[in-house]
Design a protein around this motif. Structure first.
Motif, PDB file in Angstrom:
ATOM      1  N   PHE A  60       0.739  -0.876   0.254  1.00  0.00           N
ATOM      2  CA  PHE A  60       1.034  -0.959  -1.054  1.00  0.00           C
ATOM      3  C   PHE A  60       2.325  -1.877  -1.623  1.00  0.00           C
ATOM      4  CE2 PHE A  60      -1.640   2.716  -1.250  1.00  0.00           C
ATOM      5  CZ  PHE A  60      -1.872   2.989  -2.571  1.00  0.00           C
ATOM      6  N   SER A  61       3.140  -2.318  -0.562  1.00  0.00           N
ATOM      7  CA  SER A  61       4.277  -3.267  -1.148  1.00  0.00           C
ATOM      8  C   SER A  61       3.633  -4.444  -1.589  1.00  0.00           C
ATOM      9  CB  SER A  61       5.028  -3.393   0.176  1.00  0.00           C
ATOM     10  OG  SER A  61       4.420  -4.126   1.180  1.00  0.00           O
ATOM     11  N   TRP A  62       2.451  -4.880  -1.102  1.00  0.00           N
ATOM     12  CA  TRP A  62       1.783  -6.075  -1.578  1.00  0.00           C
ATOM     13  C   TRP A  62       1.293  -5.995  -3.155  1.00  0.00           C
ATOM     14  CZ3 TRP A  62      -2.263  -6.813   2.848  1.00  0.00           C
ATOM     15  CH2 TRP A  62      -1.700  -7.255   4.180  1.00  0.00           C
ATOM     16  N   LEU A 127      -1.827  -1.568  -9.624  1.00  0.00           N
ATOM     17  CA  LEU A 127      -1.785  -2.933  -9.663  1.00  0.00           C
ATOM     18  C   LEU A 127      -1.841  -3.124 -11.156  1.00  0.00           C
ATOM     19  CD1 LEU A 127      -4.488  -3.966  -7.065  1.00  0.00           C
ATOM     20  CD2 LEU A 127      -2.260  -4.942  -7.181  1.00  0.00           C
ATOM     21  N   MET A 128      -2.536  -2.410 -11.943  1.00  0.00           N
ATOM     22  CA  MET A 128      -2.481  -2.393 -13.389  1.00  0.00           C
ATOM     23  C   MET A 128      -1.024  -2.538 -13.847  1.00  0.00           C
ATOM     24  SD  MET A 128      -4.676  -0.070 -16.111  1.00  0.00           S
ATOM     25  CE  MET A 128      -4.472  -0.181 -17.909  1.00  0.00           C
ATOM     26  N   VAL A 129      -0.171  -1.671 -13.444  1.00  0.00           N
ATOM     27  CA  VAL A 129       1.267  -1.320 -13.997  1.00  0.00           C
ATOM     28  C   VAL A 129       1.955  -2.573 -13.708  1.00  0.00           C
ATOM     29  CG1 VAL A 129       3.211   0.006 -13.637  1.00  0.00           C
ATOM     30  CG2 VAL A 129       0.974   0.950 -13.796  1.00  0.00           C
ATOM     31  N   ALA A 130       1.770  -3.020 -12.409  1.00  0.00           N
ATOM     32  CA  ALA A 130       2.497  -4.256 -12.090  1.00  0.00           C
ATOM     33  C   ALA A 130       2.077  -5.506 -12.672  1.00  0.00           C
ATOM     34  CB  ALA A 130       2.305  -4.486 -10.412  1.00  0.00           C
ATOM     35  N   PHE A 131       0.798  -5.671 -13.250  1.00  0.00           N
ATOM     36  CA  PHE A 131       0.481  -6.945 -13.921  1.00  0.00           C
ATOM     37  C   PHE A 131       1.083  -6.743 -15.125  1.00  0.00           C
ATOM     38  CE2 PHE A 131      -2.492  -9.138 -16.464  1.00  0.00           C
ATOM     39  CZ  PHE A 131      -2.724 -10.288 -15.879  1.00  0.00           C
ATOM     40  N   GLY A 132       1.077  -5.556 -15.805  1.00  0.00           N
ATOM     41  CA  GLY A 132       1.420  -5.535 -17.231  1.00  0.00           C
ATOM     42  C   GLY A 132       3.099  -5.513 -17.073  1.00  0.00           C
ATOM     43  N   SER A 133       3.528  -5.235 -16.156  1.00  0.00           N
ATOM     44  CA  SER A 133       5.075  -5.268 -16.081  1.00  0.00           C
ATOM     45  C   SER A 133       5.445  -6.907 -15.940  1.00  0.00           C
ATOM     46  CB  SER A 133       5.543  -4.540 -14.876  1.00  0.00           C
ATOM     47  OG  SER A 133       6.918  -4.821 -14.717  1.00  0.00           O
ATOM     48  N   ALA A 134       4.778  -7.513 -14.891  1.00  0.00           N
ATOM     49  CA  ALA A 134       4.989  -8.916 -14.730  1.00  0.00           C
ATOM     50  C   ALA A 134       4.856  -9.790 -15.988  1.00  0.00           C
ATOM     51  CB  ALA A 134       4.147  -9.468 -13.701  1.00  0.00           C
ATOM     52  N   THR A 135       3.814  -9.421 -16.659  1.00  0.00           N
ATOM     53  CA  THR A 135       3.401 -10.057 -18.047  1.00  0.00           C
ATOM     54  C   THR A 135       4.645  -9.761 -19.021  1.00  0.00           C
ATOM     55  OG1 THR A 135       1.178  -9.904 -17.604  1.00  0.00           O
ATOM     56  CG2 THR A 135       1.584 -10.493 -19.679  1.00  0.00           C
ATOM     57  N   GLN A 136       5.037  -8.625 -19.295  1.00  0.00           N
ATOM     58  CA  GLN A 136       5.820  -8.127 -20.226  1.00  0.00           C
ATOM     59  C   GLN A 136       7.233  -9.068 -19.821  1.00  0.00           C
ATOM     60  OE1 GLN A 136       8.227  -4.156 -21.572  1.00  0.00           O
ATOM     61  NE2 GLN A 136       8.022  -4.563 -19.512  1.00  0.00           N
ATOM     62  N   ASP A 137       7.575  -9.207 -18.282  1.00  0.00           N
ATOM     63  CA  ASP A 137       8.878  -9.911 -17.971  1.00  0.00           C
ATOM     64  C   ASP A 137       8.598 -11.297 -18.508  1.00  0.00           C
ATOM     65  OD1 ASP A 137       9.525  -7.654 -16.725  1.00  0.00           O
ATOM     66  OD2 ASP A 137       9.269  -8.395 -14.820  1.00  0.00           O
ATOM     67  N   ALA A 279      11.476  -7.203   3.601  1.00  0.00           N
ATOM     68  CA  ALA A 279      10.582  -6.708   4.681  1.00  0.00           C
ATOM     69  C   ALA A 279      10.818  -5.250   4.943  1.00  0.00           C
ATOM     70  CB  ALA A 279      10.612  -7.597   5.596  1.00  0.00           C
ATOM     71  N   MET A 280      11.771  -4.697   4.887  1.00  0.00           N
ATOM     72  CA  MET A 280      12.158  -3.402   5.408  1.00  0.00           C
ATOM     73  C   MET A 280      11.828  -2.328   4.048  1.00  0.00           C
ATOM     74  SD  MET A 280      15.103  -2.507   3.782  1.00  0.00           S
ATOM     75  CE  MET A 280      15.912  -1.051   4.594  1.00  0.00           C
ATOM     76  N   ALA A 281      11.873  -2.908   2.893  1.00  0.00           N
ATOM     77  CA  ALA A 281      11.859  -1.945   1.795  1.00  0.00           C
ATOM     78  C   ALA A 281      10.743  -0.952   1.597  1.00  0.00           C
ATOM     79  CB  ALA A 281      11.880  -2.996   0.248  1.00  0.00           C
ATOM     80  N   PHE A 405       5.293 -10.255   1.107  1.00  0.00           N
ATOM     81  CA  PHE A 405       4.221 -10.107   2.157  1.00  0.00           C
ATOM     82  C   PHE A 405       4.329  -9.491   3.510  1.00  0.00           C
ATOM     83  CE2 PHE A 405       1.718 -12.520   5.402  1.00  0.00           C
ATOM     84  CZ  PHE A 405       0.233 -12.326   5.069  1.00  0.00           C
ATOM     85  N   LEU A 406       5.188  -9.672   4.160  1.00  0.00           N
ATOM     86  CA  LEU A 406       5.490  -9.053   5.539  1.00  0.00           C
ATOM     87  C   LEU A 406       5.822  -7.543   5.307  1.00  0.00           C
ATOM     88  CD1 LEU A 406       8.184 -11.788   7.144  1.00  0.00           C
ATOM     89  CD2 LEU A 406       5.468 -11.391   7.852  1.00  0.00           C
ATOM     90  N   SER A 407       6.439  -7.044   4.201  1.00  0.00           N
ATOM     91  CA  SER A 407       6.570  -5.729   3.947  1.00  0.00           C
ATOM     92  C   SER A 407       5.260  -5.078   3.970  1.00  0.00           C
ATOM     93  CB  SER A 407       7.122  -5.486   2.693  1.00  0.00           C
ATOM     94  OG  SER A 407       7.592  -4.426   2.242  1.00  0.00           O
ATOM     95  N   GLY A 408       4.319  -5.706   3.802  1.00  0.00           N
ATOM     96  CA  GLY A 408       2.796  -4.886   3.774  1.00  0.00           C
ATOM     97  C   GLY A 408       2.527  -4.421   5.319  1.00  0.00           C
ATOM     98  N   PHE A 409       3.058  -5.252   6.256  1.00  0.00           N
ATOM     99  CA  PHE A 409       2.795  -4.668   7.614  1.00  0.00           C
ATOM    100  C   PHE A 409       3.658  -3.683   8.292  1.00  0.00           C
ATOM    101  CE2 PHE A 409       1.206  -9.081   7.152  1.00  0.00           C
ATOM    102  CZ  PHE A 409      -0.090  -8.820   7.239  1.00  0.00           C
TER     103      PHE A 409
END
Length: 458
Positions: A60-62, A127-137, A279-281, A405-409
């Motif tokens: 989910f970190s991806w 993903l919908m929230v993140a896309f809206g948030s990045a667009t707002q930024d 990566a650890m987050a 990217f690494l955080s996903g693993f």
């Protein structure tokens, strides 16, 4: 001494914070900070308390990669007119409102789900929230720069950061407290309602004036050369080519022109400086849950106390940069990150000790705030005044991309090796950043009383 207005100079200076454009950034900052944790640590806490496996949680970190690649659609936000909305609100406000609508819709969608049985739908709405948030930024950054003159920008940035931290606290501690008292569904419904803060601000503030895109591109020598060479070609080919050269090619050529081959080393350093922290987050909050800490404890220690420590770390970092220069503090920030990330391994081995949790959060957030402050100063020093927005967007995106990217693993590593080994490995990822920070300090950074050394020369 008093000024011509009869006020003390400090009083006149502080009055800038009463200006409407500056106050507006307080609420837009809140709107930008609110969704961030709701698709990161707050969401991973919900997933773990719902029984979702850590391996799945790690991926989910991806979702955060959307924030790291937002420069890909930033030109669309800059130039494309939304049907009806842009005509009614203008370019910046229409895109801010569109992003906020996506955030609200995504949060309401999440509030209707059970993660244990509907994990795929949770991922889609996140993903919908993140896309809206990045667009707002993207739209807020442009709105801020265009809304007031240069001498007000620092005050606008300050109120934005305060509002952003308020949004983080609400989405972190506030959401966890609501989930503990009621349910996760109620918590996310309340967060969706708070999106209205940004929407109301957008509707109340006027659209800032902006120079037409064609006028801005016409000032680029390389664009003018392309247009001369492409006479006779279709108009859409000339427009597209001019946009690509002015918006993409010129900032890259400028960066490599100033630093030569050393630019490659700088880009590598930017990509790995925060890799250990990022990566650890994804596994920090699942660790707290698996150790048995209550949601109230997690909220108080990590989301309230932790944010305060992060702000303090940023203030300390700013003072140290002024006193000792960027180079030394880059090394200090990278070293502190590695050492404080090892404290999570200690916590994982020691169990649910409240005092050790507090100590870990103090160390992690102080080092995080310090490293962030000095790295922002460093990235700002790399940008050219001619391409500040584009180059800084690329640098800040590259800063987070490898670590996220690494955080996903992370979940797979925890499942196979356990929490202590995972956090030791994440800390080790930061060692190359320390070595490269020493290289940057030696070969590039201007220290007080010294001349800068060109990176493309031995």
């Amino acid at each position: 001494m008093p000024t011509s207005s009869g006020q003390h100079p400090w009083v006149d200076a502080l009055r800038v914070y009463l200006r409407l454009p500056v106050l507006a950034m307080l609420f837009l900052g809140f709107s930008a900070g609110l969704p961030f944790l709701l698709v990161f640590s707050t969401l991973t806490t919900w997933l773990r308390t719902s029984g979702v496996e850590v391996a799945a949680i790690g991926f989910f970190s991806w979702i955060g990669l959307l924030y790291s690649i937002k420069f890909f659609w930033a030109p669309v936000v800059d130039a494309f007119r939304l049907p009806l909305l842009t005509r009614l609100l203008g370019q910046r406000r229409s895109w801010m409102l569109a992003g906020q609508a996506l955030i609200m819709g995504g949060l309401l969608g999440l509030s209707s789900l059970d993660p244990a049985s509907q994990l795929g739908a949770v991922a889609l709405f996140a993903l919908m929230v993140a896309f809206g948030s990045a667009t707002q930024d993207i739209a807020i950054d442009a709105f801020r720069i265009e809304s007031a003159e240069d001498e007000v920008q620092a005050a606008m940035a300050s109120t934005y950061i305060i509002g952003y931290r308020g949004g983080l606290i609400m989405a972190g501690a506030g959401a966890l407290y609501l989930a503990s008292a009621f349910s996760w569904q109620v918590s996310y419904q309340c967060m969706a309602a708070l999106t209205a803060v940004g929407m109301i601000t957008v509707l109340l503030r006027p659209e800032p004036p902006r120079q037409p895109l064609a006028s801005r591109l016409a000032k680029e020598p390389r664009v003018r050369a392309f247009l001369r060479a492409s006479r006779g070609r279709p108009a859409w080919v000339r427009r597209t080519g001019a946009w690509l050269i002015g918006s993409v090619v010129c900032p890259f050529l400028d960066f490599f022109g100033r630093f030569g081959l050393g630019a490659l080393g700088l880009l590598l350093f930017i990509g790995i400086y925060r890799i250990s922290d990022l990566a650890m987050a994804s596994m920090a909050y699942p660790l707290y849950v698996d150790l048995g800490f209550s949601l109230d404890t997690i909220a108080t220690v990590t989301k309230v106390f932790g944010v305060i420590m992060s702000l303090l770390g940023g203030l300390v970092g700013g003072v140290l940069v002024v006193r000792y220069g960027i180079g030394r503090i880059l090394v200090l920030g990278a070293t502190a990150t590695v050492l404080t990330n090892l404290m999570f391994a200690w916590l994982a081995l020691s169990g649910a000790q409240h005092s050790l949790l507090v100590l870990t959060i103090v160390g992690d957030n102080l080092s995080n705030g310090l490293a962030s402050a000095v790295f922002i100063a460093f990235l700002s020093s790399l940008t050219s005044r001619a391409y500040t927005a584009t180059q800084y967007a690329l640098f800040s995106s590259l800063m987070t991309l490898p670590g996220k990217f690494l955080s996903g693993f992370g979940g797979l590593v925890v499942e196979g090796m356990g929490y202590p080994s995972f956090f030791v490995l994440a800390s080790a990822l930061g060692v190359p950043a320390i070595l490269m920070a020493l290289w940057v300090w030696r070969h590039h950074v201007r220290e007080p009383g010294k001349h800068p050394v060109s990176l493309d020369k031995p």
